[in-house]
Design a protein around this motif. Structure first.
Motif, PDB file in Angstrom:
ATOM      1  N   GLN A 125       5.763   2.174 -14.089  1.00 59.66           N
ATOM      2  CA  GLN A 125       4.414   2.042 -13.522  1.00 59.66           C
ATOM      3  C   GLN A 125       4.215   2.992 -12.340  1.00 59.66           C
ATOM      4  O   GLN A 125       5.107   3.148 -11.510  1.00 59.66           O
ATOM      5  N   MET A 126       3.033   3.591 -12.255  1.00 55.02           N
ATOM      6  CA  MET A 126       2.689   4.443 -11.115  1.00 55.02           C
ATOM      7  C   MET A 126       2.119   3.604  -9.960  1.00 55.02           C
ATOM      8  O   MET A 126       2.204   3.992  -8.806  1.00 55.02           O
ATOM      9  N   PHE A 127       1.493   2.495 -10.330  1.00 60.27           N
ATOM     10  CA  PHE A 127       0.819   1.672  -9.324  1.00 60.27           C
ATOM     11  C   PHE A 127       1.508   0.314  -9.197  1.00 60.27           C
ATOM     12  O   PHE A 127       2.055  -0.210 -10.175  1.00 60.27           O
ATOM     13  N   CYS A 128       1.425  -0.250  -8.008  1.00 57.36           N
ATOM     14  CA  CYS A 128       2.091  -1.525  -7.728  1.00 57.36           C
ATOM     15  C   CYS A 128       1.366  -2.680  -8.411  1.00 57.36           C
ATOM     16  O   CYS A 128       0.321  -2.509  -9.028  1.00 57.36           O
ATOM     17  N   ARG A 129       1.885  -3.881  -8.214  1.00 59.24           N
ATOM     18  CA  ARG A 129       1.337  -5.059  -8.895  1.00 59.24           C
ATOM     19  C   ARG A 129      -0.064  -5.422  -8.407  1.00 59.24           C
ATOM     20  O   ARG A 129      -0.772  -6.166  -9.071  1.00 59.24           O
ATOM     21  N   SER A 130      -0.460  -4.910  -7.256  1.00 63.65           N
ATOM     22  CA  SER A 130      -1.834  -5.126  -6.787  1.00 63.65           C
ATOM     23  C   SER A 130      -2.736  -3.973  -7.225  1.00 63.65           C
ATOM     24  O   SER A 130      -3.791  -4.178  -7.820  1.00 63.65           O
ATOM     25  N   ARG A 164       1.706  -5.802   6.535  1.00 64.89           N
ATOM     26  CA  ARG A 164       0.929  -4.581   6.334  1.00 64.89           C
ATOM     27  C   ARG A 164       1.625  -3.350   6.913  1.00 64.89           C
ATOM     28  O   ARG A 164       1.134  -2.241   6.748  1.00 64.89           O
ATOM     29  N   ASN A 165       2.758  -3.514   7.600  1.00 65.54           N
ATOM     30  CA  ASN A 165       3.418  -2.364   8.238  1.00 65.54           C
ATOM     31  C   ASN A 165       4.043  -1.435   7.208  1.00 65.54           C
ATOM     32  O   ASN A 165       4.740  -1.879   6.293  1.00 65.54           O
ATOM     33  N   SER A 166       3.825  -0.115   7.375  1.00 70.62           N
ATOM     34  CA  SER A 166       4.506   0.845   6.506  1.00 70.62           C
ATOM     35  C   SER A 166       5.621   1.552   7.258  1.00 70.62           C
ATOM     36  O   SER A 166       6.358   2.355   6.685  1.00 70.62           O
ATOM     37  N   SER A 167       5.737   1.278   8.559  1.00 74.37           N
ATOM     38  CA  SER A 167       6.922   1.718   9.296  1.00 74.37           C
ATOM     39  C   SER A 167       7.180   0.722  10.424  1.00 74.37           C
ATOM     40  O   SER A 167       6.280   0.001  10.844  1.00 74.37           O
ATOM     41  N   CYS A 168       8.449   0.684  10.870  1.00 72.14           N
ATOM     42  CA  CYS A 168       8.830  -0.256  11.930  1.00 72.14           C
ATOM     43  C   CYS A 168       8.362   0.300  13.266  1.00 72.14           C
ATOM     44  O   CYS A 168       8.656   1.446  13.602  1.00 72.14           O
ATOM     45  N   LEU A 169       7.636  -0.514  14.036  1.00 70.20           N
ATOM     46  CA  LEU A 169       7.101  -0.044  15.319  1.00 70.20           C
ATOM     47  C   LEU A 169       8.206   0.098  16.368  1.00 70.20           C
ATOM     48  O   LEU A 169       8.039   0.779  17.362  1.00 70.20           O
ATOM     49  N   SER A 170       9.367  -0.538  16.135  1.00 68.12           N
ATOM     50  CA  SER A 170      10.472  -0.426  17.099  1.00 68.12           C
ATOM     51  C   SER A 170      11.372   0.769  16.806  1.00 68.12           C
ATOM     52  O   SER A 170      11.654   1.564  17.696  1.00 68.12           O
ATOM     53  N   CYS A 171      11.845   0.914  15.546  1.00 71.04           N
ATOM     54  CA  CYS A 171      12.829   1.961  15.272  1.00 71.04           C
ATOM     55  C   CYS A 171      12.284   3.083  14.390  1.00 71.04           C
ATOM     56  O   CYS A 171      12.953   4.086  14.161  1.00 71.04           O
ATOM     57  N   GLY A 172      11.065   2.923  13.889  1.00 76.15           N
ATOM     58  CA  GLY A 172      10.450   3.997  13.107  1.00 76.15           C
ATOM     59  C   GLY A 172      10.869   4.038  11.650  1.00 76.15           C
ATOM     60  O   GLY A 172      10.409   4.897  10.901  1.00 76.15           O
ATOM     61  N   ALA A 173      11.721   3.099  11.207  1.00 73.75           N
ATOM     62  CA  ALA A 173      12.166   3.117   9.805  1.00 73.75           C
ATOM     63  C   ALA A 173      10.973   2.968   8.866  1.00 73.75           C
ATOM     64  O   ALA A 173      10.014   2.261   9.168  1.00 73.75           O
ATOM     65  N   LYS A 174      11.053   3.667   7.741  1.00 75.25           N
ATOM     66  CA  LYS A 174      10.034   3.539   6.694  1.00 75.25           C
ATOM     67  C   LYS A 174      10.147   2.143   6.089  1.00 75.25           C
ATOM     68  O   LYS A 174      11.262   1.675   5.800  1.00 75.25           O
ATOM     69  N   ALA A 217       0.159   4.828  -2.056  1.00 78.53           N
ATOM     70  CA  ALA A 217       0.762   5.080  -0.737  1.00 78.53           C
ATOM     71  C   ALA A 217       0.383   6.487  -0.263  1.00 78.53           C
ATOM     72  O   ALA A 217       0.285   6.742   0.942  1.00 78.53           O
ATOM     73  N   ASP A 218       0.140   7.402  -1.208  1.00 79.99           N
ATOM     74  CA  ASP A 218      -0.261   8.769  -0.837  1.00 79.99           C
ATOM     75  C   ASP A 218      -1.570   8.784  -0.045  1.00 79.99           C
ATOM     76  O   ASP A 218      -1.817   9.697   0.730  1.00 79.99           O
ATOM     77  N   HIS A 219      -2.420   7.786  -0.263  1.00 76.63           N
ATOM     78  CA  HIS A 219      -3.691   7.699   0.479  1.00 76.63           C
ATOM     79  C   HIS A 219      -3.537   6.852   1.741  1.00 76.63           C
ATOM     80  O   HIS A 219      -4.518   6.659   2.465  1.00 76.63           O
ATOM     81  N   GLY A 220      -2.335   6.309   1.943  1.00 80.86           N
ATOM     82  CA  GLY A 220      -2.136   5.435   3.107  1.00 80.86           C
ATOM     83  C   GLY A 220      -2.809   4.082   2.947  1.00 80.86           C
ATOM     84  O   GLY A 220      -3.081   3.400   3.927  1.00 80.86           O
ATOM     85  N   VAL A 221      -3.082   3.656   1.697  1.00 73.93           N
ATOM     86  CA  VAL A 221      -3.750   2.364   1.510  1.00 73.93           C
ATOM     87  C   VAL A 221      -2.820   1.299   0.936  1.00 73.93           C
ATOM     88  O   VAL A 221      -3.241   0.164   0.737  1.00 73.93           O
ATOM     89  N   CYS A 222      -1.556   1.659   0.668  1.00 70.21           N
ATOM     90  CA  CYS A 222      -0.662   0.682   0.041  1.00 70.21           C
ATOM     91  C   CYS A 222       0.777   0.911   0.489  1.00 70.21           C
ATOM     92  O   CYS A 222       1.240   2.056   0.531  1.00 70.21           O
ATOM     93  N   ASN A 223       1.490  -0.168   0.830  1.00 65.02           N
ATOM     94  CA  ASN A 223       2.907  -0.067   1.219  1.00 65.02           C
ATOM     95  C   ASN A 223       3.798  -0.842   0.235  1.00 65.02           C
ATOM     96  O   ASN A 223       4.890  -1.265   0.593  1.00 65.02           O
ATOM     97  N   PHE A 245      11.414  -4.149   2.800  1.00 61.36           N
ATOM     98  CA  PHE A 245      12.652  -3.367   2.873  1.00 61.36           C
ATOM     99  C   PHE A 245      12.480  -2.185   3.826  1.00 61.36           C
ATOM    100  O   PHE A 245      11.447  -1.509   3.810  1.00 61.36           O
ATOM    101  N   ALA A 246      13.512  -1.934   4.638  1.00 67.52           N
ATOM    102  CA  ALA A 246      13.601  -0.676   5.385  1.00 67.52           C
ATOM    103  C   ALA A 246      14.252   0.334   4.449  1.00 67.52           C
ATOM    104  O   ALA A 246      15.219   0.018   3.767  1.00 67.52           O
ATOM    105  N   LEU A 247      13.706   1.556   4.412  1.00 67.12           N
ATOM    106  CA  LEU A 247      14.068   2.497   3.338  1.00 67.12           C
ATOM    107  C   LEU A 247      14.482   3.854   3.884  1.00 67.12           C
ATOM    108  O   LEU A 247      13.987   4.305   4.921  1.00 67.12           O
TER     109      LEU A 247
END
Ligand code: ZN
Ligand code: ZN
Ligand code: ZN
Length: 368
Positions: A84-89, A16-26, A69-75, A37-39
């Motif tokens: 596609q604009m939306f992911c597979r879920s 569920r992480n959208s960023s790394c808690l150690s290095c801050g990577a997206k 992802a704009d609403h912070g509900v999907c990573n 993936f780190a991006l």
């Protein structure tokens, strides 16, 4: 569920992480790669692509984020080649919570986390998940909605499934409300993820059992689903489950009707397989020192999503579930898995395991 690693710093990161808690990577999850993936953002010139922001994995492919992802509900990520604009879920969402109502964004986040976890399993099994755009008769659609206030009172929204449409009442995302309902109905277990795994069971009954080759075997194990569903539901609410239910049913609710028995058992099949995958990737080994009982030993030496023989899964699940419950009791928590698998229930789970594996034969494996 697999464990994931940040490619930027090597730390363990979670689904569920959208960023790394150690290095801050997206971070983003690609269901097509079954990988996190780190991006880094890609500088694209305005004329290039479709105007959406692009992200590049460290020494890897390019993606867009799902529009939610704009609403912070999907990573979740979408390959840049995919329009596609939306992911597979998220592409299965029809009605989403009304974000003008306070608290609904947080509810939606919890709902999408559970739905993504569901889709993780469906993708691992290569189960069919057609969308509205696929033009099939029963596309898989989700309505995540609340009770409606009208002039004449409250219009109740019931969590359920109808011909591919899964409705979840978003009040279930509130811990206090869900716990109130759990206690009110005398259930030992009620979770958001459990709701999603139950309702999807109804969907796969339709397209894999009703429309498939195993309907007679289903009726022998679960009963005849042509029994009047409405009458069965009313009887269950009036009289409850018969006292001898634990011998043949995974839950009291499963006694209501063969459809509910299948959906409850389907949910358990996912609970067991996904939890065993987690145990496997963690290298969990159970070997009770005080108990000389081989039935309580396992090193979960397999990925449960890939095992053909369901007996192998049960043999590992017994010690893992005993260990889980022992650990949660030590923490003063309720049992993590408050269920008992009888021989009849294992036969039903085995039916579902074979049903899922039978339809896999027609589909290509997910990229590793
Ligand atoms: Zn990192
Ligand atoms: Zn999404
Ligand atoms: Zn149901």
């Amino acid at each position: 569920m697999k464990q994931f690693q940040c490619q930027s710093c090597g730390s363990t990161v979670f689904f569920r992480n959208s960023s790394c808690l150690s290095c801050g990577a997206k971070l983003g999850y690609s269901p097509d790669h079954d990988a996190m993936f780190a991006l880094e953002p890609v500088e694209t010139d305005a004329a290039q692509g479709d105007g959406r922001k692009q992200w590049q994995a460290f020494a890897g492919p390019r993606f867009h984020f799902c529009a939610n992802a704009d609403h912070g509900v999907c990573n979740w990520l979408i390959s840049v080649e995919d329009e596609q604009m939306f992911c597979r879920s998220c592409r299965h969402n029809q009605l989403a919570p009304d974000l003008s109502i306070e608290g609904n964004l947080a509810r939606w986040q919890r709902l999408e986390q559970a739905k993504q976890h569901l889709f993780y399993s469906l993708i691992r099994w290569r189960l069919p998940t057609p969308t509205l755009a696929d033009g099939v008769s029963e596309p898989l659609v989700f309505d995540l909605i609340a009770d409606v206030q009208t002039d004449s009172g409250v219009q109740r929204i019931y969590t359920g499934h109808d011909a591919g449409r899964i409705t979840i009442n978003i009040a279930e995302a509130d811990d206090d409300e869900r716990e109130r309902r759990r206690v009110g109905m005398g259930e030992p277990y009620r979770t958001l993820l459990g709701h999603f795994r139950h309702e999807i069971g109804h969907y796969y009954w339709d397209i894999l059992v009703r429309d498939g080759q195993m309907l007679n075997e289903f009726r022998n194990l679960f009963g005849d689903e042509r029994e009047d569903y409405g009458a069965a539901l009313r009887r269950h609410h009036a009289e409850g489950a018969p006292p001898e239910w634990p011998g043949s049913f995974i839950s009291a609710y499963a006694t209501t009707h063969p459809w509910e028995d299948f959906a409850e058992t389907f949910a358990h099949h996912i609970h067991i397989v996904d939890t065993l995958e987690t145990a496997h990737v963690l290298g969990l080994k159970i070997d009770a020192r005080a108990v000389h009982d081989d039935a309580l030993k396992t090193d979960v030496a397999f990925d449960a999503y890939r095992v053909a023989d369901f007996d192998e899964i049960v043999a590992a699940w017994t010690p893992v579930s005993v260990a889980l419950n022992s650990l949660t009791r030590s923490l003063g928590q309720q049992d993590a898995y408050p269920f008992v698998l009888s021989r009849v229930i294992v036969e039903k789970l085995d039916f579902i395991h074979r049903l899922i594996r039978a339809q896999q034969a027609d589909t290509a494996p997910v990229a590793a």
